[in-house]
Design a protein around this motif. Structure first.
Motif, PDB file in Angstrom:
ATOM      1  N   ILE A  18      -2.285  49.121  53.290  1.00 27.43           N
ATOM      2  CA  ILE A  18      -3.501  49.732  52.735  1.00 27.43           C
ATOM      3  C   ILE A  18      -3.374  51.246  52.740  1.00 27.43           C
ATOM      4  O   ILE A  18      -3.711  51.931  51.769  1.00 27.43           O
ATOM      5  CB  ILE A  18      -4.734  49.282  53.539  1.00 27.43           C
ATOM      6  CG1 ILE A  18      -4.944  47.779  53.402  1.00 27.43           C
ATOM      7  CG2 ILE A  18      -5.984  50.039  53.071  1.00 27.43           C
ATOM      8  CD1 ILE A  18      -6.066  47.234  54.267  1.00 27.43           C
ATOM      9  N   LEU A  56      -1.400  52.663  49.857  1.00 27.45           N
ATOM     10  CA  LEU A  56      -1.825  52.434  48.478  1.00 27.45           C
ATOM     11  C   LEU A  56      -2.087  53.772  47.771  1.00 27.45           C
ATOM     12  O   LEU A  56      -2.673  54.697  48.347  1.00 27.45           O
ATOM     13  CB  LEU A  56      -3.097  51.590  48.456  1.00 27.45           C
ATOM     14  CG  LEU A  56      -2.963  50.088  48.722  1.00 27.45           C
ATOM     15  CD1 LEU A  56      -4.346  49.459  48.784  1.00 27.45           C
ATOM     16  CD2 LEU A  56      -2.127  49.418  47.648  1.00 27.45           C
ATOM     17  N   ASP A  80      -4.242  54.363  45.411  1.00 30.66           N
ATOM     18  CA  ASP A  80      -5.686  54.580  45.271  1.00 30.66           C
ATOM     19  C   ASP A  80      -6.297  55.135  46.552  1.00 30.66           C
ATOM     20  O   ASP A  80      -7.249  55.935  46.510  1.00 30.66           O
ATOM     21  CB  ASP A  80      -6.387  53.269  44.892  1.00 30.66           C
ATOM     22  CG  ASP A  80      -6.135  52.890  43.431  1.00 30.66           C
ATOM     23  OD1 ASP A  80      -5.882  53.810  42.627  1.00 30.66           O
ATOM     24  OD2 ASP A  80      -6.177  51.685  43.123  1.00 30.66           O
ATOM     25  N   TYR A  87     -10.545  46.601  46.084  1.00 28.07           N
ATOM     26  CA  TYR A  87      -9.384  46.036  46.774  1.00 28.07           C
ATOM     27  C   TYR A  87      -9.771  45.501  48.162  1.00 28.07           C
ATOM     28  O   TYR A  87      -9.411  44.379  48.535  1.00 28.07           O
ATOM     29  CB  TYR A  87      -8.292  47.095  46.908  1.00 28.07           C
ATOM     30  CG  TYR A  87      -7.084  46.617  47.681  1.00 28.07           C
ATOM     31  CD1 TYR A  87      -6.178  45.724  47.120  1.00 28.07           C
ATOM     32  CD2 TYR A  87      -6.875  47.038  49.000  1.00 28.07           C
ATOM     33  CE1 TYR A  87      -5.084  45.277  47.831  1.00 28.07           C
ATOM     34  CE2 TYR A  87      -5.787  46.588  49.722  1.00 28.07           C
ATOM     35  CZ  TYR A  87      -4.896  45.707  49.135  1.00 28.07           C
ATOM     36  OH  TYR A  87      -3.817  45.262  49.842  1.00 28.07           O
ATOM     37  N   GLN A 101     -11.672  42.326  48.231  1.00 28.55           N
ATOM     38  CA  GLN A 101     -10.841  41.160  47.911  1.00 28.55           C
ATOM     39  C   GLN A 101     -10.065  40.653  49.129  1.00 28.55           C
ATOM     40  O   GLN A 101      -9.867  39.446  49.280  1.00 28.55           O
ATOM     41  CB  GLN A 101      -9.856  41.511  46.787  1.00 28.55           C
ATOM     42  CG  GLN A 101     -10.520  41.712  45.430  1.00 28.55           C
ATOM     43  CD  GLN A 101      -9.528  42.187  44.379  1.00 28.55           C
ATOM     44  OE1 GLN A 101      -8.438  42.669  44.704  1.00 28.55           O
ATOM     45  NE2 GLN A 101      -9.902  42.056  43.111  1.00 28.55           N
TER      46      GLN A 101
END
Length: 483
Positions: free
Chosen positions: A78, A81, A83, A95, A98
């Motif tokens: 994470i 990432l 983003d 994300y 999810q």
């Protein structure tokens, strides 16, 4: 006539006096032996219990380390990432929403900026709405203070979540933007009830209390009365201070609930948390009393026979004492040697191996899922299975090898003049013989049959001390169970 009666009376009185003296002379050693025997049994039981509790806490600590490792495996991807590093919060929110349902043991996964503000968070459905996260600042928490300066995984203190009110500890990982500047951290609120549930499901006796305490002295989990104790701090208590600065150990102390206990503890390697297990001293004393009763149930009749023999035939009772001592080193259920005999024999064999520069191996054996077998089939069949497994092990080893009951469903073998390859071959033979044997009700076991796991340690490869050899074999046993 009066004179004769008086002489007879004197003779009888003299005989009675000698008999009383003889009884006193015999009973004094008996009393001294009883005291010695009680102390010896108590010391042995305490050592056995501490060894089993040490294995127990190591198992729980291993699970905690696995939880922390798995959390790191979630957070690191994470944090990397694009983003997240470019602070594209709408995309990050989608994300996180999810992936959070895939990890029900996290209350939330969130991004925290360098000022401690929660910029974006996703929570499980049972928790508060993630919109509430925007109002939260965590700059006053241990997880923020450690995580904002860490270069890897960091773990916070026990706390009640500011969003959910649930007991949690936060695991964090730093986030850097595309230029390498630190912009915050990603955090997972680890649900401490997961550890609590682990303790509740751990196979321990009702006389044992097992708990997890963090580095600040706060209870994280406890198998007995968790609602009363979780969250309480014992940093000022002597029983906590006895564990500070040590990776593992044993001690005796009064517990938080006022009960005197014999403890074993260890520290998890991934987090500075202490896992501790203690058993009531009263329970140990009850076991000592029971063993003494069993011991003297044999010894006292033999003593009475000896007294009669000494009075009438002047025969001694050395052989009877030897018989009693022999019975004291045999486990009555399996007819294997007991832990007292193991401690003596292993010390002697290690001394011989060192003196002769020979190798020595030690095998620790545990019946897999034995509690389930007992629950399904009853303790009588469980005892029969234990005795059968003991006989299989005895038949599978050499005449120079010795087999012992270590406690519960655990047994062990001392293998003189045996290297690791030879010990592994013996272990495989034992494992295969047990697996091929047939036991009533074994079809309900997880593998459809009664099986065992074996851990092997060798002198001098694994350790040069008795305690080290036992510990190494115990660790190898747990690794075998994990396969």
């Amino acid at each position: 006539m009066r004179s004769t009666t008086s002489d007879d009376y004197k003779q009888r009185s003299s005989l009675k006096g000698r008999l009383y003296i003889l009884l006193a002379v015999m009973l004094l050693p008996f009393i001294a032996f009883s005291i010695y025997k009680a102390i010896d049994i108590n010391n042995r039981l305490e050592a056995e219990i501490q060894a089993k509790n040490l294995s127990l806490v190591k198992s729980v600590a291993h699970d905690i380390d696995e939880y922390i490792n798995s959390t790191g495996e979630v957070l690191i991807p994470i944090a990397n990432l694009k983003d997240v590093r470019t602070q594209n919060w709408p995309a990050v929110k989608i994300y996180l929403d999810q992936i959070v349902p895939k990890y029900p043991f996290y209350h939330l996964i969130a991004f925290v900026d360098v000022k401690g503000n929660l910029k974006v968070a996703a929570m499980s459905e049972k928790m508060a709405k993630s919109e509430d996260a925007k109002k939260v600042n965590v700059s006053d928490t241990g997880c923020y203070r450690r995580g904002i300066v860490a270069n890897g995984i960091a773990v916070g203190d026990f706390m009640y979540s500011k969003l959910t009110g649930m007991p949690v500890t936060h695991v964090t990982y730093p986030v850097f933007d595309m230029s390498g500047k630190r912009i915050g951290l990603v955090a997972a609120a680890f649900d401490l009830t997961k550890i609590q549930n682990k303790l509740m499901k751990t196979n321990i006796t009702q006389h044992t209390v097992i708990s997890v305490v963090d580095n600040m002295g706060t209870y994280i989990a406890r198998n007995k009365d968790p609602k009363k104790w979780v969250g309480k701090n014992i940093a000022d208590a002597d029983r906590y201070k006895l564990m500070l600065g040590k990776t593992e150990g044993t001690y005796k102390a009064m517990s938080a609930d006022g009960t005197n206990r014999v403890y074993a503890f260890t520290t998890a390697s991934k987090v500075p948390w202490i896992v501790r297990a203690g058993i009531d001293e009263k329970y140990i004393l009850d076991q000592v009393r029971a063993e003494l009763i069993n011991h003297f149930a044999v010894f006292i009749p033999l003593l009475l026979i000896a007294i009669i023999g000494w009075v009438w035939t002047e025969r001694d009772v050395n052989k009877l004492h030897q018989k009693t001592e022999y019975l004291s080193i045999i486990d009555p259920l399996t007819r294997l040697y007991n832990c007292r005999k193991l401690n003596n024999d292993l010390s002697l064999e290690l001394s011989r191996a060192k003196r002769c520069k020979r190798q020595l191996s030690f095998a620790m054996i545990d019946i897999d899922h034995f509690k389930q077998y007992n629950d399904n089939n009853g303790h009588q069949l469980g005892d029969e299975a234990l005795a059968s497994v003991a006989e299989i092990i005895r038949n599978a080893v050499r005449d120079i090898d010795s087999v012992y009951r270590y406690g519960g469903e655990e047994m062990c073998v001392v293998l003189p003049e045996t290297d690791k390859v030879g010990a592994a071959a013996v272990a495989e033979r034992i494992r295969a013989d047990v697996e091929q044997a047939r036991f009533i009700g074994e079809e309900n076991q997880p593998l459809g049959k009664l099986t065992i796991s074996i851990g092997v340690a060798t002198y001098p490869n694994d350790s040069i001390s008795k305690e080290g050899i036992i510990k190494s074999a115990d660790i190898a046993l747990y690794k075998a169970k994990d396969k």
